[in-house]
Design a protein around this motif. Structure first.
Motif, PDB file in Angstrom:
ATOM      1  N   ASN A  29       0.814  -1.215   0.000  1.00 40.16           N
ATOM      2  CA  ASN A  29       0.000   0.000   0.000  1.00 40.16           C
ATOM      3  C   ASN A  29       0.847   1.265   0.000  1.00 40.16           C
ATOM      4  OD1 ASN A  29      -3.133  -0.638   0.438  1.00 40.16           O
ATOM      5  ND2 ASN A  29      -1.941  -2.210   1.493  1.00 40.16           N
TER       6      ASN A  29
ATOM      7  N   GLU B 220       1.570   2.008  -3.497  1.00 42.33           N
ATOM      8  CA  GLU B 220       0.442   2.668  -4.162  1.00 42.33           C
ATOM      9  C   GLU B 220       0.417   4.159  -3.832  1.00 42.33           C
ATOM     10  OE1 GLU B 220      -3.259   0.783  -3.405  1.00 42.33           O
ATOM     11  OE2 GLU B 220      -2.610  -1.193  -4.105  1.00 42.33           O
TER      12      GLU B 220
ATOM     13  N   GLY C 273      -2.928   5.618  -4.394  1.00 43.33           N
ATOM     14  CA  GLY C 273      -3.580   5.376  -3.119  1.00 43.33           C
ATOM     15  C   GLY C 273      -4.688   6.368  -2.830  1.00 43.33           C
TER      16      GLY C 273
ATOM     17  N   THR D 291      -6.452   3.356   1.465  1.00 42.56           N
ATOM     18  CA  THR D 291      -5.088   2.824   1.429  1.00 42.56           C
ATOM     19  C   THR D 291      -4.340   3.198   2.706  1.00 42.56           C
ATOM     20  OG1 THR D 291      -5.082   3.081  -0.982  1.00 42.56           O
ATOM     21  CG2 THR D 291      -2.959   2.741   0.088  1.00 42.56           C
TER      22      THR D 291
END
Length: 698
Positions: free
Chosen positions: A24, A27, A33, A37
């Protein structure tokens, strides 16, 4: 369940949580994200912190607390995900990983002062912190306190006229809670810390005094939790509840009665005194008013979706299962062989046994299969460390990380992969200044990919750097005495000289490279797995290293062939077709070489008997059986005396039971009890073609 078993489960959860955090964070770094996230990262770190506190890993708990503080400010938008902050979170993630490893091994805690100072500075820029933030605030009774004034904070927030309705939570730990590390006291304290209050205490399961068991938890609680607490955060508090615990969460419109206890075998253990005190001293308040809607049930699944059920199995048990399946395959082959010797042909029951054995084998191997993501996930940290050590800027591209391969292969490719990544960054990529001067982006690219190909897994590491300077490599090889000054080598052969022991073109020795103990180690490790490594390079544009490995080291489909008086197995993944040549189709050139015209392509014929020194093997291609095989070098032909059978065989390691043998990847036991050697087709083809990089002649 013993404490060490519970700790093992905690560390498994830590590994999963760390993988979640890294995925995450990537991301967030890439701009993909969102708020969820950040929440996912926060919950993972929060779970690690909670478990660390339960097991007394204070350095891990303290560091997790500071990281959690910054993440909380990020998810409440008091901090923004700037590149500097994301870089700090990655640095903190690396230290968090080191803390987990330290706690698991019992070693000293990693040096985290510098990152802690940066986390505190980031937190101070987003929200006021206590004067002393060097440790997690702890109350006199050992309970973790909130590090901010919740009432003051709520007063500063511009709330709507009507505050959100409170949550009603019913919580029953289960009779065996103490056995499984589910002491409810820390959880009740955390609930109290976020403003929860006990509405009622469920005493229905409490027996009479003579039947009271001090090592069982028989109480349940119904609590009111402020509606300002997000449901996801509330659920996260129950991440570490053991099996048998029941939690229900509902809004104030619903009636929440403690759900009946799930039936589960009771394991006896001595509960913590604090837990007993919590059960005895919990306050009792009037029950909440009844209402119609049913409560929502939150299963104790560790925050995971309940779409698929999973169970953890010890690796030793799994290995024993696979070994037993392998022996079953051998026994089934022996049974078929024995029946055929007595004139019993194909019968339905024997065919059914063959199918069932194969299905069982495939099921067992699928259980052992793991995605290479577990190895690929280490690469981003390696890249970050190399960026810091070399001053280069690197963009990592990953493809095929969910490609599955046997766990034994996954466990053993970590070191070769690390060497290849370090080589790509240190030797392959130029400095940002040199890249700009060459008309390239300042940021170099390293691509890591995995795919299934012809029954094997192929892992490639590519870079867009300088490529291999064959003139420099040749000069260094001559200087070190690896080749003669007048050796006539192709560019491909020169490129493969980097796999020679002791070879290095690094100008200086550093902690990254330069000692000449890298790529030859990679080659040996890959060959020990029954695999091979190749390289392609274009000077000025970059290089690609390719690992080709078997999907499993346990069982394979093979063609059983005869060479003289010996029996060999050719992995079926390499076999394209078998044929007998007609008169005049075989073309000879030189004293020993021959080729065969196969639909317009002239393929080299490799006599297996001559390559392996087998006496009495067939010397004339026109009288032999030719098997067309596919390798990385293209198609070739293996010449054998005859084909006996095609069957599934259990692979036994030559290296573990005897010694490595060039041209052979293992051995197996046939149905009649004979031992047959398994050919390493790639090695045979490369040796016949005179590939100096493999160095098999030595």
């Amino acid at each position: 369940m013993q404490l060490d078993e519970i700790q093992a489960i905690f560390f498994q959860e830590c590994e999963e949580g760390l993988a979640t955090v890294e995925t995450n964070l990537a991301e967030v770094r890439d701009g993909a994200g969102d708020g969820e996230t950040i929440n996912t990262i926060f919950r993972a770190v929060h779970s690690i912190k909670g478990g660390a506190g339960a097991f007394g890993f204070e350095p891990l708990q303290c560091f997790s607390h500071h990281l959690e503080t910054v993440l909380d400010l990020l998810r409440t938008r008091e901090l923004s995900a700037t590149p500097d902050l994301v870089g700090l979170l990655f640095a903190a993630f690396d230290v968090l990983s080191d803390h987990v490893a330290s706690a698991q091994s019992g070693g000293p805690a990693p040096a985290d002062a510098a990152v802690l100072a940066r986390l505190e500075a980031a937190a101070s820029g987003g929200a006021e912190q206590p004067a002393d933030a060097s440790a997690v605030p702890v109350a006199e009774d050992g309970a973790e306190e909130m590090d901010f004034d919740l009432d003051a904070l709520m007063a500063d927030i511009d709330l709507p006229a009507e505050a959100p309705a409170p949550w009603h939570v019913a919580f029953r730990p289960g009779r065996a809670a103490f056995d499984n590390g589910g002491d409810p006291l820390p959880l009740l304290r955390e609930l109290e810390a976020i403003g929860a209050s006990v509405l009622s205490l469920d005493l229905d399961a409490l027996p009479r005094l003579h039947a009271l068991a001090v090592d069982e938890c028989m109480l349940g609680w119904t609590l009111a939790v402020p509606g300002t607490i997000a449901r996801a955060d509330l659920e996260a508090l129950f991440d570490f509840m053991p099996d048998g615990a029941v939690v229900t969460i509902a809004t104030h419109e619903a009636t929440v009665d403690p759900a009946p206890e799930a039936t589960a075998p009771t394991l006896r253990a001595t509960p913590a005194p604090a837990a007993a005190a919590a059960s005895k001293d919990a306050p009792v308040a009037p029950a909440a008013p009844a209402a119609s809607p049913p409560p929502a049930t939150v299963p104790d699944d560790g925050g995971k979706a309940s779409g698929s059920a999973t169970i953890r199995v010890e690796l030793d048990k799994l290995d024993r299962l696979v070994n037993l399946v392998g022996e079953l395959v051998i026994t089934q082959a022996m049974l078929a062989q024995r029946l055929s010797l007595h004139g019993v042909g194909a019968i339905d029951e024997l065919s059914d046994l063959d199918h069932l054995t194969r299905d069982l084998q495939e099921s067992a191997m699928s259980i052992r299969a793991q995605p290479v993501k577990s190895v690929f996930s280490r690469v981003p940290r390696i890249i970050r460390e190399l960026e810091a050590g070399t001053g280069k800027r690197v963009r990592l591209e990953v493809e095929g990380e969910m490609t599955e391969v046997d766990k034994t292969v996954v466990e053993r490719i970590g070191e070769p992969l690390t060497h290849m990544i370090r080589n790509a960054v240190d030797h392959g990529l130029e400095s940002p200044e040199d890249r700009v001067a060459a008309g390239k982006p300042a940021e170099g690219a390293v691509r890591l990919a995995a795919e299934h190909r012809s029954g094997r897994i192929v892992i490639s590491v590519s870079d867009d750097g300088r490529g291999i300077d064959t003139a420099k490599v040749r000069a260094k090889a001559v200087e070190r005495g690896i080749i003669a000054p007048d050796a006539n080598l192709s560019n491909e052969e020169i490129e493969n000289l980097i796999f020679a022991p002791g070879f290095s073109t690094a100008a200086t020795v550093s902690n990254i490279s330069g000692r000449g103990v890298g790529m030859d180690v990679v080659r040996r490790n890959v060959q020990a797995l029954g695999g091979r490594i190749g390289i392609t390079s274009v000077f000025g544009k970059g290089s690609t290293f390719t690992l080709t490995l078997p999907l499993t080291l346990a069982i394979l489909d093979g063609m059983v062939v005869s060479v003289g008086a010996q029996t060999y197995v050719i992995p079926l993944a390499h076999v394209v077709e078998s044929l007998r040549p007609q008169a005049g189709e075989v073309r000879r050139f030189g004293p020993d070489a021959a080729v065969l015209d196969v639909r317009g392509d002239y393929l080299p014929i490799l006599p297996v008997g001559r390559l392996l020194g087998v006496e009495g093997s067939c010397a004339e291609a026109s009288a032999a059986v030719l098997i067309v095989v596919e390798t990385d070098a293209g198609q070739s032909i293996l010449m054998v005396d005859g084909i006996q059978d095609q069957r599934q065989v259990v692979v036994k390691s030559l290296e573990a039971n005897y010694a490595p043998v060039a041209g052979l990847s293992g051995a197996t036991v046939l149905g009649d009890g004979r031992v047959a050697l398994i050919l390493d087709v790639e090695t045979l083809v490369q040796r016949q073609r005179g590939d100096l990089a493999l160095g098999l002649a030595a």
